[in-house]
Design a protein around this motif. Structure first.
Motif, mmCIF file in Angstrom:
data_model
loop_
_atom_site.group_PDB
_atom_site.id
_atom_site.type_symbol
_atom_site.label_atom_id
_atom_site.label_comp_id
_atom_site.label_asym_id
_atom_site.label_seq_id
_atom_site.Cartn_x
_atom_site.Cartn_y
_atom_site.Cartn_z
ATOM 1 N N GLY A 1 -57.313 -12.385 22.941
ATOM 2 C CA GLY A 1 -57.559 -13.481 24.364
ATOM 3 C C GLY A 1 -59.410 -13.724 24.174
ATOM 4 N N CYS A 2 -59.334 -13.727 25.580
ATOM 5 C CA CYS A 2 -61.008 -14.464 26.209
ATOM 6 C C CYS A 2 -62.190 -13.478 25.181
ATOM 7 N N VAL A 3 -62.676 -14.061 24.437
ATOM 8 C CA VAL A 3 -63.294 -13.016 23.223
ATOM 9 C C VAL A 3 -64.873 -12.535 24.102
ATOM 10 N N PHE A 4 -64.822 -12.638 25.077
ATOM 11 C CA PHE A 4 -66.154 -12.162 26.696
ATOM 12 C C PHE A 4 -65.733 -10.747 27.137
ATOM 13 N N HIS A 5 -63.974 -10.776 27.284
ATOM 14 C CA HIS A 5 -63.447 -10.454 28.070
ATOM 15 C C HIS A 5 -63.628 -8.388 27.932
ATOM 16 N N PRO A 6 -64.377 -7.789 27.018
ATOM 17 C CA PRO A 6 -64.846 -6.687 27.289
ATOM 18 C C PRO A 6 -66.182 -6.382 28.134
ATOM 19 N N ARG A 7 -66.992 -7.274 28.150
ATOM 20 C CA ARG A 7 -67.252 -7.163 28.796
ATOM 21 C C ARG A 7 -68.171 -7.973 30.205
ATOM 22 N N CYS A 8 -67.207 -9.046 30.070
ATOM 23 C CA CYS A 8 -66.985 -8.924 31.562
ATOM 24 C C CYS A 8 -67.387 -8.777 33.307
ATOM 25 N N CYS B 1 -56.574 -10.974 30.558
ATOM 26 C CA CYS B 1 -57.448 -11.399 29.631
ATOM 27 C C CYS B 1 -58.077 -11.075 28.317
ATOM 28 N N ALA B 2 -57.015 -9.848 27.936
ATOM 29 C CA ALA B 2 -56.831 -9.326 26.769
ATOM 30 C C ALA B 2 -56.063 -10.333 25.582
#
Lengths: 362, 343
Positions: free
Chosen positions: A293-300, A309-310
């Motif tokens: 998904g969104c590459v930033f989602h784990p830290r968002c 988002c994943a």
């Protein structure tokens, strides 16, 4: 496909879906086992005379992007057009001709100059290769170029080790200018320099741009230098451009949560002003195994972040005129609520701009 | 200030090289109080790092701390201690955090071994106790799964994690002073924010003093109570942080502040300091900043300026303290007048 471009000028450089994957080889036979997705579908334009900054943290793919554009490394796929020419289709001799117009200034002024060549010979090499000047005409040109970058012409006979970091960077700039390019990739050109010298080189780059109408792709990680020099800024994270906007918009109203965190982390040189920080947890994931998904989602830190988002790869879309960002939770978005719900969304998109991301006191 | 924890008086550290004597640290005096975070700023080659190494007496030949230098720490005269007593201070009472965490860690030992070593050497713990201590320290600096991480090698960690490990190592013995030499320069800005936050939080909780060496004035503004500006081997200005940023006195400090682009700042042309730092083997007579200074006059050539008191604990090594009206008449610095700039 509409691309993040300035509407008011035909682009000098168009980069579309540029991708560079480095294969991971294992075992004695070099079996390919996965890939490092260093640059993963990057799209942007650079207008004549414009400075587009490419920012992001180490390993985000910004330098690889710069080098892939010049074909210093061969991109895996995508397209690069420079002044109407398809750069990736050129053969070696046409590519050499094109390099006259596209140059690069490297970060490290200590390793990018040949220690066994005099400054004059370094600057002169391009003139010879491209048959621009010979003999005394070339000598004169070298002297002119050195003066133009703020070095004394008599330095031509000296060697790189006799110069300081700032002076060497000026030599690197003179070398790039020797072939009269219209576009220069500046790969962290001031990162290795002390602040007073950094200011001298930044001013020089700006003067040269004004006098010669140069376009720059300015690759940097220092957000204060970028705000100073750039017209537009593209923010990269894990091989993707996640936000692209004119400099005032990006610093004034960052949309992508990653950009917000990045801006909040810049130390403010105002004592007593204890800035609020968006502290990102953990480290940047490996580009060999990027999040789905969104590459930033784990830290968002977006309050509406949810399981969609994943799953959904957010498109880089125009949120307000000229301001592009990749986030399905920041409205408006072309990813419909039905699609989001189908991917498990529970939170409606809702505009989020934490105070910590703002540097200008309102 | 109460009794200082660390006091330097007239510290001279010279390097005897083939090209002459490099006077890298040339008469530096300052103090660090208990629980205080003091910033040392300046550009490459101004003597910041050599000052730090001198405090730990880690200067190696051809470098030498000159006779007459005074360093007092917790009431002890560091210059008078023998090597064994000095080893007891290093890592125990004064710890150091280096810029590049990869070179500060040994690649062939696990990080648990390396943190534990400090406890074994200084607290006489056995291997098992030392490992437990290492895990406890890793937890303290916020490393997830510390038991597992303790068994890993430095290359298995990211840059930010490695710097956390180095900080953990520095804090094992709960030292009174941590010297952090550019602790975040090699790190990305979001990681830098994490590390500085961590350092501030730990020192607040443990009451540790910090000497924070950096070239980044933004880092100083946010983290330090007092700032020492170094130039050409000397302290040229010292003040409370807010005072320094509001009323920089020395033209070099003024230049540094002007040269720094700021996020959210004006988009004017950046101010520059023309020229470069002179070579340490050949400091100019008089004021060492003279050639690059927009206010210099005859006096600056003949008379080496002392550190003038300009009020409220603010000192500056500039004759403008006595002739302030000269600030009204700036001129292009000599380095710029000499035709093409030399930097």
């Amino acid at each position: 496909m509409t691309a993040p471009a300035r509407a008011d000028a035909a682009p000098l450089l168009s980069v579309r879906d540029l991708t560079k994957h480095f294969p991971i080889k294992r075992g004695v036979f070099g079996r390919v086992d996965g890939a490092v997705r260093a640059v993963d579908g990057v799209t942007f334009d650079v207008a004549p005379g414009e400075t587009l900054a490419l920012v992001g943290e180490s390993g985000c793919g910004k330098s690889t992007t710069g080098r892939a554009i010049l074909r210093l490394i061969e991109p895996t796929s995508g397209s690069v057009r420079f002044d109407g020419q398809d750069v990736l289709a050129l053969d070696a001799s046409d590519l050499r001709k094109l390099r006259r117009r596209m140059q690069i200034v490297f970060q490290d002024p200590f390793s990018s100059l040949n220690p066994r060549m005099s400054i004059g010979a370094i600057v002169r090499e391009g003139l010879t290769i491209h048959h621009l000047a010979e003999g005394s005409a070339a000598d004169n040109r070298v002297r002119q170029l050195l003066e133009e970058v703020g070095l004394r012409p008599e330095y031509a006979s000296r060697y790189p080790h006799e110069f300081s970091g700032g002076q060497r960077q000026r030599v690197g700039i003179a070398r790039a200018l020797s072939v009269e390019p219209t576009f220069i990739v500046c790969d962290e050109p001031v990162s290795a320099l002390d602040v007073s010298v950094q200011a001298q080189v930044v001013n020089l780059l700006q003067d040269l741009q004004r006098d010669r109408g140069l376009a720059y792709l300015f690759i940097a990680h220092d957000l204060s230098v970028v705000e100073h020099i750039a017209d537009r800024v593209a923010v990269m994270y894990l091989g993707h451009v996640v936000e692209l906007a004119p400099v005032e918009k990006l610093y004034g109203e960052p949309i992508m949560p990653y950009t917000q965190a990045l801006l909040s982390a810049v130390p403010a040189p105002e004592p007593g002003v204890k800035r609020e920080r968006i502290l990102l947890t953990g480290d940047v994931p490996s580009p060999a195994n990027p999040p789905s998904g969104c590459v930033f989602h784990p830290r968002c830190q977006h309050p509406a972040r949810d399981s969609a988002c994943a799953k959904i790869v957010p498109p880089l879309e125009e949120k307000t005129p000229g301001h592009w960002a990749a986030c399905i939770k920041q409205p408006p978005t072309s990813v419909s609520w039905d699609d989001q719900r189908a991917a498990g969304a529970t939170n409606q998109p809702e505009f989020f701009l934490p105070r910590a991301a703002l540097h200008r006191s309102a | 200030m109460t009794t200082p924890l660390l006091e330097l008086e007239n510290l001279h550290t010279y390097f005897y090289t083939d090209t002459g004597v490099a006077r890298a640290v040339d008469g530096v005096s300052f103090a660090v109080g208990v629980g205080e975070t003091v910033g040392v700023v300046g550009e490459s080659g101004c003597g910041k790092s050599v000052t730090a190494l001198s405090i730990l007496r880690l200067v190696r030949p051809p470098g030498r701390i000159e006779a007459g230098s005074v360093m007092r720490f917790e009431g002890k005269d560091l210059m008078a201690l023998d090597e064994e007593a000095m080893q007891h201070i290093r890592g125990n009472r004064i710890a150091m955090v280096f810029q590049e965490p990869m070179t500060a860690l040994n690649p062939v030992f696990t990080i648990g071994d390396q943190i534990g070593e400090v406890a074994r050497v200084h607290a006489g713990m056995n291997k098992r106790q030392a490992l437990a201590k290492a895990v406890e320290m890793l937890k303290l600096v916020g490393i997830p799964a510390p038991e597992q991480r303790a068994g890993e090698y430095p290359h298995q960690l990211s840059g930010g994690m490695r710097q956390r490990v180095v900080i953990a190592m520095a804090l094992v013995m709960n030292p009174a002073l941590v010297i952090a030499d550019e602790p975040t320069t090699a790190l990305d800005v979001t990681i830098q924010a994490q590390i500085l936050e961590l350092l501030a939080d730990l020192t607040r909780r443990l009451g540790t003093s910090v000497l924070l060496i950096t070239h980044d004035l933004g880092v100083v503004a946010e983290n330090c109570t007092r700032v020492i500006v170094m130039y050409a081997g000397e302290v040229v200005e010292e003040a409370a942080t807010s005072d320094l940023f509001a009323r920089a006195h020395h033209p070099y400090t003024e230049g540094l502040l002007g040269a720094m682009p700021r996020v959210g700042g004006e988009k004017d042309r950046l101010a520059t300091i023309p020229g470069t730092v002179p070579p340490p083997t050949n400091w100019p007579k008089g004021c060492r900043f003279r050639d690059r200074c927009p206010y210099s006059w005859e006096r600056c050539e003949s008379e080496h300026p002392p550190l003038y008191q300009i009020g409220g604990g603010h000192t500056s090594r500039c004759h403008l303290a006595e002739e302030p009206e000269r600030r009204q008449h700036p001129h292009p610095p000599l380095a710029a007048q000499r035709g093409a700039t030399a930097a």
